[in-house]
Design a protein around this motif. Structure first.
Motif, PDB file in Angstrom:
ATOM      1  N   HIS A 109      -2.889 -35.797 -58.164  1.00  0.00           N
ATOM      2  CA  HIS A 109      -2.195 -34.762 -57.077  1.00  0.00           C
ATOM      3  C   HIS A 109      -1.163 -35.759 -56.582  1.00  0.00           C
ATOM      4  CE1 HIS A 109      -5.067 -31.664 -57.715  1.00  0.00           C
ATOM      5  NE2 HIS A 109      -6.113 -32.440 -57.542  1.00  0.00           N
ATOM      6  N   MET A 110      -0.067 -36.026 -57.316  1.00  0.00           N
ATOM      7  CA  MET A 110       0.959 -37.026 -56.782  1.00  0.00           C
ATOM      8  C   MET A 110       1.495 -36.719 -55.427  1.00  0.00           C
ATOM      9  SD  MET A 110       0.487 -39.398 -58.915  1.00  0.00           S
ATOM     10  CE  MET A 110      -0.103 -39.452 -60.605  1.00  0.00           C
ATOM     11  N   THR A 111       2.056 -35.438 -55.222  1.00  0.00           N
ATOM     12  CA  THR A 111       2.744 -35.055 -53.910  1.00  0.00           C
ATOM     13  C   THR A 111       1.853 -35.387 -52.810  1.00  0.00           C
ATOM     14  OG1 THR A 111       2.045 -32.628 -54.468  1.00  0.00           O
ATOM     15  CG2 THR A 111       4.435 -33.390 -55.305  1.00  0.00           C
ATOM     16  N   GLU A 112       0.743 -34.749 -52.990  1.00  0.00           N
ATOM     17  CA  GLU A 112      -0.382 -35.105 -51.927  1.00  0.00           C
ATOM     18  C   GLU A 112      -0.745 -36.409 -51.880  1.00  0.00           C
ATOM     19  OE1 GLU A 112      -3.565 -31.754 -51.549  1.00  0.00           O
ATOM     20  OE2 GLU A 112      -2.980 -31.591 -53.694  1.00  0.00           O
ATOM     21  N   ALA A 113      -0.797 -37.262 -52.692  1.00  0.00           N
ATOM     22  CA  ALA A 113      -1.116 -38.515 -52.423  1.00  0.00           C
ATOM     23  C   ALA A 113       0.236 -39.205 -51.888  1.00  0.00           C
ATOM     24  CB  ALA A 113      -1.291 -39.242 -53.945  1.00  0.00           C
ATOM     25  N   ILE A 114       1.104 -39.013 -52.219  1.00  0.00           N
ATOM     26  CA  ILE A 114       2.299 -39.654 -51.587  1.00  0.00           C
ATOM     27  C   ILE A 114       2.621 -39.156 -50.298  1.00  0.00           C
ATOM     28  CG2 ILE A 114       5.203 -39.628 -51.479  1.00  0.00           C
ATOM     29  CD1 ILE A 114       4.817 -39.328 -54.598  1.00  0.00           C
ATOM     30  N   SER A 115       2.216 -37.890 -49.787  1.00  0.00           N
ATOM     31  CA  SER A 115       2.136 -37.432 -48.455  1.00  0.00           C
ATOM     32  C   SER A 115       0.981 -38.236 -47.807  1.00  0.00           C
ATOM     33  CB  SER A 115       1.797 -35.958 -48.270  1.00  0.00           C
ATOM     34  OG  SER A 115       1.775 -35.730 -47.179  1.00  0.00           O
ATOM     35  N   ALA A 116       0.161 -38.266 -48.277  1.00  0.00           N
ATOM     36  CA  ALA A 116      -1.091 -38.898 -47.235  1.00  0.00           C
ATOM     37  C   ALA A 116      -0.847 -40.636 -47.216  1.00  0.00           C
ATOM     38  CB  ALA A 116      -2.528 -38.928 -48.194  1.00  0.00           C
ATOM     39  N   TRP A 117      -0.328 -41.167 -48.205  1.00  0.00           N
ATOM     40  CA  TRP A 117       0.179 -42.723 -48.088  1.00  0.00           C
ATOM     41  C   TRP A 117       1.377 -42.827 -46.728  1.00  0.00           C
ATOM     42  CZ3 TRP A 117       0.259 -43.167 -53.871  1.00  0.00           C
ATOM     43  CH2 TRP A 117      -1.047 -43.598 -54.490  1.00  0.00           C
ATOM     44  N   GLN A 118       2.146 -41.857 -47.048  1.00  0.00           N
ATOM     45  CA  GLN A 118       3.289 -41.915 -45.812  1.00  0.00           C
ATOM     46  C   GLN A 118       2.908 -41.723 -44.659  1.00  0.00           C
ATOM     47  OE1 GLN A 118       5.806 -38.751 -47.738  1.00  0.00           O
ATOM     48  NE2 GLN A 118       7.199 -40.498 -48.721  1.00  0.00           N
ATOM     49  N   SER A 119       1.674 -40.715 -44.482  1.00  0.00           N
ATOM     50  CA  SER A 119       0.969 -40.445 -43.241  1.00  0.00           C
ATOM     51  C   SER A 119       0.448 -41.818 -42.726  1.00  0.00           C
ATOM     52  CB  SER A 119      -0.029 -39.539 -43.149  1.00  0.00           C
ATOM     53  OG  SER A 119       0.493 -38.358 -43.441  1.00  0.00           O
ATOM     54  N   ALA A 120      -0.267 -42.600 -43.551  1.00  0.00           N
ATOM     55  CA  ALA A 120      -0.918 -43.781 -43.114  1.00  0.00           C
ATOM     56  C   ALA A 120       0.287 -44.965 -42.668  1.00  0.00           C
ATOM     57  CB  ALA A 120      -1.723 -44.233 -44.200  1.00  0.00           C
ATOM     58  N   ILE A 121       1.324 -44.742 -43.358  1.00  0.00           N
ATOM     59  CA  ILE A 121       2.193 -45.690 -42.984  1.00  0.00           C
ATOM     60  C   ILE A 121       3.054 -45.300 -41.734  1.00  0.00           C
ATOM     61  CG2 ILE A 121       4.701 -46.591 -43.569  1.00  0.00           C
ATOM     62  CD1 ILE A 121       3.988 -46.280 -46.584  1.00  0.00           C
ATOM     63  N   ARG A 122       3.121 -43.842 -41.339  1.00  0.00           N
ATOM     64  CA  ARG A 122       3.739 -43.463 -39.943  1.00  0.00           C
ATOM     65  C   ARG A 122       2.728 -43.685 -38.708  1.00  0.00           C
ATOM     66  NH1 ARG A 122       3.224 -38.549 -40.968  1.00  0.00           N
ATOM     67  NH2 ARG A 122       1.350 -38.061 -39.510  1.00  0.00           N
ATOM     68  N   ILE A 123       1.551 -43.693 -39.073  1.00  0.00           N
ATOM     69  CA  ILE A 123       0.523 -43.849 -38.144  1.00  0.00           C
ATOM     70  C   ILE A 123       0.266 -45.331 -37.805  1.00  0.00           C
ATOM     71  CG2 ILE A 123      -2.159 -43.728 -37.510  1.00  0.00           C
ATOM     72  CD1 ILE A 123      -2.232 -40.983 -39.533  1.00  0.00           C
ATOM     73  N   ALA A 124       0.281 -46.268 -38.671  1.00  0.00           N
ATOM     74  CA  ALA A 124       0.270 -47.556 -38.335  1.00  0.00           C
ATOM     75  C   ALA A 124       1.076 -48.370 -39.135  1.00  0.00           C
ATOM     76  CB  ALA A 124      -1.366 -47.914 -38.467  1.00  0.00           C
ATOM     77  N   PRO A 125       2.260 -48.502 -38.750  1.00  0.00           N
ATOM     78  CA  PRO A 125       3.380 -49.130 -39.627  1.00  0.00           C
ATOM     79  C   PRO A 125       3.210 -50.618 -40.032  1.00  0.00           C
ATOM     80  CG  PRO A 125       4.426 -48.337 -37.648  1.00  0.00           C
ATOM     81  CD  PRO A 125       2.974 -47.914 -37.709  1.00  0.00           C
ATOM     82  N   HIS A 126       2.542 -51.412 -39.092  1.00  0.00           N
ATOM     83  CA  HIS A 126       2.489 -52.750 -39.254  1.00  0.00           C
ATOM     84  C   HIS A 126       1.185 -53.423 -39.632  1.00  0.00           C
ATOM     85  CE1 HIS A 126       6.415 -52.888 -37.595  1.00  0.00           C
ATOM     86  NE2 HIS A 126       6.042 -52.458 -36.582  1.00  0.00           N
TER      87      HIS A 126
END
Length: 166
Positions: A109-126
């Motif tokens: 489920h690539m689109t959902e996986a990408i979205s989830a990873w982007q959320s992780a980056i947005r929440i805690a970018p560093h």
């Protein structure tokens, strides 16, 4: 031993009232009161920022552990369900989003996986979690042709499923 948040708020209020009382008795200038309150706020903020988890975060951590167990057993559908519960409990839990992305990726489920990873980056970018999520996105970017092919086949499968229901 760390005090409860309530006790920390009470302590901050007491410190603030103490400064105001000194101002009214002309023992401190308005500048000193402002400085004292700011100093007390900074001290409390440092404590509150690292305060032990709320009940919902603890529940999210519980679901994360269950999801991790399912993921390690290669039971990705249960892992996705548990990681989604974790993100529902605490939508600021970057690790839950990253793990959700991993489990979704394993299910193609690539689109959902990408979205989830982007959320992780947005929440805690560093954070370390964000760094790993960025690496996965970069890896997918290098294999962009495969991703496009996978997304296209996934979309076609979803369209076929919708048409078969009609």
């Amino acid at each position: 031993m760390q005090k409860s948040r309530f006790h920390q708020i009470v302590r901050f209020t007491e410190e603030t009232c103490g400064h105001m009382h000194k101002l009214m008795r002309h023992q401190e200038s308005i500048f000193d009161v402002g400085h004292g309150i700011r100093k007390a706020w900074k001290k409390r903020w440092r404590e509150w920022r690292h305060f032990p988890s709320s009940k919902m975060h603890k529940l999210a951590a519980h679901y994360l552990n269950l999801g991790t167990t399912a993921y390690n057993a290669h039971n990705y559908s249960d892992a996705v369900r548990m990681f989604r519960k974790a993100t529902d409990c605490d939508n600021t839990y970057a690790r839950a989003y990253a793990y959700l992305g991993n489990a979704l990726y394993m299910q193609n489920h690539m689109t959902e996986a990408i979205s989830a990873w982007q959320s992780a980056i947005r929440i805690a970018p560093h954070s370390e979690v964000a760094h790993k999520a960025k690496e996965k996105l970069d890896t997918l970017g290098r294999g962009a042709g495969d991703v496009v092919t996978n997304l296209r086949s996934q979309w076609l499968n979803e369209q076929e499923a919708l048409e078969s229901k009609r």
